[in-house]
Design a protein around this motif. Structure first.
Motif, PDB file in Angstrom:
ATOM      1  N   UNK A  84      22.091 -58.615 -24.950  1.00 50.08           N
ATOM      2  CA  UNK A  84      22.256 -59.650 -23.885  1.00 50.08           C
ATOM      3  C   UNK A  84      23.818 -60.143 -23.955  1.00 50.08           C
ATOM      4  N   UNK A  85      24.526 -60.136 -23.019  1.00 48.59           N
ATOM      5  CA  UNK A  85      26.028 -60.526 -23.082  1.00 48.59           C
ATOM      6  C   UNK A  85      26.111 -61.939 -22.244  1.00 48.59           C
ATOM      7  N   UNK A  86      26.008 -63.014 -22.859  1.00 49.45           N
ATOM      8  CA  UNK A  86      25.918 -64.403 -21.815  1.00 49.45           C
ATOM      9  C   UNK A  86      26.922 -64.678 -21.016  1.00 49.45           C
ATOM     10  N   UNK A  87      28.130 -64.290 -21.368  1.00 49.57           N
ATOM     11  CA  UNK A  87      29.463 -64.671 -20.657  1.00 49.57           C
ATOM     12  C   UNK A  87      29.413 -64.004 -19.285  1.00 49.57           C
ATOM     13  N   UNK A  88      28.622 -62.800 -19.522  1.00 45.60           N
ATOM     14  CA  UNK A  88      28.694 -61.698 -18.352  1.00 45.60           C
ATOM     15  C   UNK A  88      27.545 -61.622 -17.709  1.00 45.60           C
ATOM     16  N   UNK A  89      26.396 -62.331 -18.048  1.00 41.60           N
ATOM     17  CA  UNK A  89      25.153 -62.204 -17.482  1.00 41.60           C
ATOM     18  C   UNK A  89      24.689 -60.888 -17.467  1.00 41.60           C
ATOM     19  N   UNK A  90      24.914 -60.111 -18.558  1.00 40.87           N
ATOM     20  CA  UNK A  90      24.791 -58.478 -18.717  1.00 40.87           C
ATOM     21  C   UNK A  90      23.787 -58.335 -19.692  1.00 40.87           C
ATOM     22  N   UNK A  91      23.027 -57.283 -19.421  1.00 49.08           N
ATOM     23  CA  UNK A  91      21.856 -56.942 -20.756  1.00 49.08           C
ATOM     24  C   UNK A  91      22.119 -55.467 -20.672  1.00 49.08           C
ATOM     25  N   UNK A  92      22.663 -55.041 -21.895  1.00 50.95           N
ATOM     26  CA  UNK A  92      22.619 -53.826 -22.112  1.00 50.95           C
ATOM     27  C   UNK A  92      21.149 -52.972 -22.543  1.00 50.95           C
ATOM     28  N   UNK A  93      20.679 -52.231 -21.839  1.00 51.35           N
ATOM     29  CA  UNK A  93      19.405 -51.498 -22.464  1.00 51.35           C
ATOM     30  C   UNK A  93      19.807 -50.218 -23.086  1.00 51.35           C
ATOM     31  N   UNK A  94      19.491 -50.086 -24.440  1.00 55.31           N
ATOM     32  CA  UNK A  94      20.078 -49.255 -25.232  1.00 55.31           C
ATOM     33  C   UNK A  94      19.195 -47.600 -24.880  1.00 55.31           C
ATOM     34  N   UNK A  95      20.025 -46.710 -24.940  1.00 56.73           N
ATOM     35  CA  UNK A  95      19.553 -45.418 -24.654  1.00 56.73           C
ATOM     36  C   UNK A  95      20.255 -44.317 -25.195  1.00 56.73           C
ATOM     37  N   UNK A  96      19.521 -43.073 -25.503  1.00 52.20           N
ATOM     38  CA  UNK A  96      20.326 -41.889 -26.256  1.00 52.20           C
ATOM     39  C   UNK A  96      19.862 -40.632 -25.336  1.00 52.20           C
ATOM     40  N   UNK A  97      20.618 -39.916 -24.902  1.00 47.14           N
ATOM     41  CA  UNK A  97      20.182 -38.774 -24.233  1.00 47.14           C
ATOM     42  C   UNK A  97      19.408 -39.165 -22.836  1.00 47.14           C
ATOM     43  N   UNK A  98      19.770 -40.146 -22.506  1.00 47.17           N
ATOM     44  CA  UNK A  98      19.260 -40.564 -21.020  1.00 47.17           C
ATOM     45  C   UNK A  98      17.539 -41.184 -21.054  1.00 47.17           C
ATOM     46  N   UNK A  99      17.362 -41.679 -22.766  1.00 48.44           N
ATOM     47  CA  UNK A  99      15.950 -42.053 -22.830  1.00 48.44           C
ATOM     48  C   UNK A  99      16.167 -43.406 -23.570  1.00 48.44           C
ATOM     49  N   UNK A 100      15.328 -44.291 -23.502  1.00 51.53           N
ATOM     50  CA  UNK A 100      15.274 -45.517 -24.058  1.00 51.53           C
ATOM     51  C   UNK A 100      15.379 -45.402 -25.515  1.00 51.53           C
ATOM     52  N   UNK A 101      16.117 -46.119 -26.318  1.00 53.21           N
ATOM     53  CA  UNK A 101      16.311 -45.858 -28.124  1.00 53.21           C
ATOM     54  C   UNK A 101      16.506 -46.919 -28.496  1.00 53.21           C
ATOM     55  N   UNK A 102      16.682 -46.890 -29.922  1.00 56.47           N
ATOM     56  CA  UNK A 102      17.164 -47.977 -30.651  1.00 56.47           C
ATOM     57  C   UNK A 102      18.380 -48.319 -30.518  1.00 56.47           C
ATOM     58  N   UNK A 103      19.043 -49.537 -30.512  1.00 63.30           N
ATOM     59  CA  UNK A 103      20.361 -50.014 -30.336  1.00 63.30           C
ATOM     60  C   UNK A 103      21.155 -49.512 -31.526  1.00 63.30           C
ATOM     61  N   UNK A 104      20.716 -49.653 -32.793  1.00 62.37           N
ATOM     62  CA  UNK A 104      21.675 -49.660 -33.898  1.00 62.37           C
ATOM     63  C   UNK A 104      21.515 -48.551 -34.906  1.00 62.37           C
TER      64      UNK A 104
END
Length: 296
Positions: A252-272
């Motif tokens: 979550x990026x507070x200054x932009x009110x933006x939440x990045x949901x992590x994905x790989x190959x179009x599917x939900x994935x780990x971020x790191x």
């Protein structure tokens, strides 16, 4: 010992990567200073003396990219430090990075006063000012943009400077109102701002692949809160810690009110794929416990 964690993770990846090491001038990577074949003869010969919070940090990044770009087969460029550890094996890491055409750059609008110096305008307008982690993964196109930059980098050298730490105030002139002093950390702004300047943000995934913890609310020194991330020591290096990091699936990026949901190959994935900062003893403990992920 931290390099040993990477030796294990690189197994099975021969021919798919090359390593370039930036050391302090005068230090030599040889058989006496490393046991890893991956680091021998990989030291750049034009390293610069790096000072934390100075433009020399991004100068060193540019030196590394310049060498890495000399190999036409290199297509992705991953910045890592000696306190980073891999969270997964080479196959999973390589596939994750190469499955997308974008760079991975932690980047968000920096709205707090004190970092941006108005003297950068109009070369760097405030609406292009970005902040984030220096641990980026760049495509070849974006790596070339960094190396060939002759506009933004000089402005950072001149106007992006850190505020002296409290213990060094006697050695520097500090105005009576310290709120007017700009506290700019070049490596936390340069690549992000440069790509924004070049109108390339549509070509990046605006999140990092290296996990860093900034939860230092327990620090006794109020002036030092926020200066450096948490360093994981021996007692912190547990399977639970790695499992916690591996299960993070959004940022979550507070200054932009933006939440990045992590994905790989179009599917939900780990971020790191990587994590920092780990001490040598913490890395030894992780190796002994063999708690690295093993994705097929």
């Amino acid at each position: 010992m931290l390099t040993q964690t990477f030796v294990l993770s690189l197994q099975g990846g021969d021919g798919k990567f090359s390593i370039f090491v930036h050391c302090r001038p005068g230090f030599l990577f040889n058989k006496a200073t490393t046991r890893s074949k991956y680091f021998l003869n990989r030291q750049v010969n034009d390293s610069v003396q790096v000072e934390w919070g100075e433009a020399s940090m991004i100068e060193a990044e540019r030196v590394l990219l310049r060498h890495a770009l000399s190999d036409p087969l290199n297509d992705r460029f991953v910045f890592l430090s000696d306190s980073c550890i891999p969270l997964y094996n080479f196959s999973y890491t390589y596939d994750y990075i190469m499955s997308t055409s974008t760079s991975f750059v932690d980047s968000f609008a920096d709205t707090k006063e004190g970092r941006y110096n108005p003297k950068m305008d109009p070369v760097i307008p405030v609406y292009n000012w970005r902040k984030g982690s220096q641990w980026a993964v760049l495509t070849r196109k974006h790596a070339k943009v960094v190396v060939e930059d002759e506009t933004v980098f000089p402005m950072f050298q001149k106007y992006c400077k850190k505020k002296p730490l409290p213990e060094f105030w006697r050695d520097h002139y500090i105005p009576a109102d310290t709120s007017k002093v700009h506290n700019c950390i070049p490596d936390e702004h340069y690549v992000q701002t440069l790509l924004a300047q070049k109108d390339l943000e549509a070509e990046i995934t605006r999140r990092p692949l290296t996990h860093t913890s900034w939860d230092i609310s327990n620090s006794r020194d109020r002036e030092r809160r926020g200066w450096h991330p948490v360093t994981y020591k021996y007692s912190d290096a547990t399977p639970m810690l790695l499992k916690f990091i591996q299960e993070i699936d959004n940022i979550y990026y507070e200054t932009e009110y933006r939440r990045e949901w992590c994905s790989s190959k179009g599917k939900p994935s780990t971020c790191f794929l990587f994590a920092r900062k780990f001490t040598r003893t913490a890395a030894i403990r992780l190796l002994n416990m063999s708690v690295r992920g093993d994705f097929s």
